[in-house]
Write an enzyme that holds these catalytic residues in place. Structure first.
Site, short mmCIF file in Angstrom:
data_model
loop_
_atom_site.label_atom_id
_atom_site.label_comp_id
_atom_site.label_asym_id
_atom_site.label_seq_id
_atom_site.Cartn_x
_atom_site.Cartn_y
_atom_site.Cartn_z
CD GLU A 162 -2.80 -1.29 2.42
OE1 GLU A 162 -2.68 -0.44 3.32
OE2 GLU A 162 -3.63 -2.21 2.48
CD GLU A 267 -4.63 -8.19 1.61
OE1 GLU A 267 -5.51 -7.50 2.13
OE2 GLU A 267 -3.42 -7.94 1.70
C1 XIL Z 1 -6.31 -6.90 8.18
C2 XIL Z 1 -6.57 -8.13 9.06
O1 XIL Z 1 -7.46 -8.98 8.37
C3 XIL Z 1 -7.17 -7.71 10.38
O2 XIL Z 1 -7.25 -8.83 11.26
C4 XIL Z 1 -6.34 -6.60 11.03
O3 XIL Z 1 -6.99 -6.15 12.19
C5 XIL Z 1 -6.12 -5.46 10.08
O4 XIL Z 1 -5.55 -5.93 8.88
N1 XIL Z 1 -4.94 -4.95 3.66
C6 XIL Z 1 -3.95 -5.79 4.06
C7 XIL Z 1 -4.20 -6.76 5.17
O5 XIL Z 1 -2.88 -5.82 3.43
O6 XIL Z 1 -3.03 -7.00 5.91
C8 XIL Z 1 -5.32 -6.27 6.08
O7 XIL Z 1 -5.58 -7.30 7.03
C9 XIL Z 1 -6.54 -5.92 5.27
C10 XIL Z 1 -6.23 -4.81 4.30
#
Ligand code: XIL
Length: 379
Positions: A162, A267
């Site tokens: 990011e 994701e």
């Molecule tokens: C999220 C997790 O799923 C949560 O448990 C945590 O509280 C916050 O982060 N982008 C990403 C991930 O790259 O690492 C994030 O994961 C969601 C958004």
């Protein structure tokens, strides 16, 4: 219709017993890896039902939180390798492609990383920001320690996560502000040196939108020009029902493939709940107040919404399969709906339905739908 529902039932049966033939990983074995993000309860065996699904259905894993800086390196001189070691052991035991997520990010990174040891030890606001050299040293130490520990075992790393704004410019994160824009190249150089065999990825959300995508393309070109062997770009895939369009996903994959890098959906989850904001960003810092109208499905998902979710999954997978020469992995952000971060982000306390397995660990209609799209090799 009858035949379809029989096939669906067979898929459901096969997926819930231990001898599944119709599994996600089998169906897409000629296309791409099928991954899933694991929480600690899953990889340590405290949640055996979810772990059984993972072993049966998936051939790659990502750590939902265990390898983030705040988890693995909470204090300057204190690493916490226990959970990360258990995560890796789970993947190795089950013959999975193990992902590292993530090395350099503005979120879930402790404050001490960006603060000098000078100034008050007790009053946080009196601490001075760290300087460029010290931050580079800390970044290097972190990357060499973590990547070095799992060298040859973790196959691919989300090195930088990011780094871009929605308009494609570089995000003014503490990394960027203190080190300068070359922090990104440095991170990849350190990671490559720490494990020359590991695949290195750039991971971000909303790259399906043109402005941000163009920024990411420029970033990949810059890395390539600097001699970084960047292997792939991760589209996070925190999608809504109406965004991005399948055309946007299609164009985005095609655009990155022209740079000679692989594309991963890293994701994936599909949010069916009413939006708390018009933003499409998966900014983890967002936090809105819970209101009943934003949490309408506490007693189950209405059939019509389930159908829309099913169709949306089928449409997206048709695009991924179309690009299976460049898409190397599709990873879901959680095993069952109960595990999803969308139950607590961007609003705490909602009941979310974004994944392929429901709260009882049963496959949802979307599971069967994606197994039946053309290109999935259902036995
Ligand atoms: C999220 C997790 O799923 C949560 O448990 C945590 O509280 C916050 O982060 N982008 C990403 C991930 O790259 O690492 C994030 O994961 C969601 C958004």
């Amino acid at each position: 219709m009858k035949i379809m529902s029989l096939v669906g039932l067979a898929g459901l049966f096969l997926a819930t017993n231990g001898f599944a033939q119709t599994t996600l990983k089998a169906a897409f074995k000629n296309d791409f890896l099928i991954g899933v993000a694991l929480n600690e309860a899953e990889f340590t065996g405290r949640n055996p039902n979810a772990a059984a699904i993972v072993k049966a259905q998936f051939d790659s894993i990502s750590p939902e939180n265990a390898l983030k800086w705040e988890s693995i390196h909470p204090q300057r001189f204190g690493f916490n390798f226990g959970p990360a070691d258990a995560y890796l052991a789970f993947g190795q035991k089950n013959g999975m492609f193990v992902i590292g997520h993530t090395l350099v990010w503005h979120s879930q990174t402790p404050k001490w990383v960006f603060q000098s040891d000078q100034g008050s030890r007790t009053v946080e606001r009196k601490r001075q920001p760290v300087d460029r050299d010290m931050l580079l040293q800390r970044m290097s130490n972190h990357i060499f320690t973590v990547v070095g520990r799992y060298k040859g075992k973790i196959g691919g790393w989300d090195v930088v996560n990011e780094a871009l704004n929605d308009d494609g410019t570089l995000r003014a994160s503490p990394w960027e502000k203190i080190i300068g824009p070359d922090y990104i190249i440095k991170a990849y150089q350190f990671a490559h040196e720490a494990d020359p065999q590991a695949q290195l990825y750039y991971n971000d959300f909303s790259m399906e939108n043109e402005a941000k995508r163009n920024g990411a393309i420029a970033l990949v070109k810059k890395l390539q020009a600097a001699g970084i062997p960047i292997a792939g770009v991760g589209l996070q895939g925190h999608y809504k029902m109406d965004w991005p369009t399948t055309n946007q996903v299609d164009e985005t994959i095609a655009a990155f493939s022209r740079l000679g890098v692989k594309v991963m959906v890293t994701e994936l989850d599909l949010d069916v709940l009413p939006p708390a904001t018009s933003s499409q960003a998966a900014e983890v810092s967002m936090n809105f107040v819970l209101q009943a109208k934003l949490n309408p499905y506490t007693n189950g998902l209405p059939a019509v919404v389930e159908q829309r979710l099913t169709q949306r999954y089928a449409d997206l997978f048709a695009v991924f399969v179309k690009h299976c020469d460049v898409v190397s992995r599709v990873t879901f952000w959680g095993v069952t709906d109960a595990d999803s971060w969308l139950n607590y982000w961007p609003i705490k306390g909602r009941t979310a339905y974004p994944l392929l397995f429901n709260r009882d660990c049963h496959p949802k209609p979307a599971f069967n739908a994606i197994l039946q799209i053309p290109g999935a090799s259902v036995p």
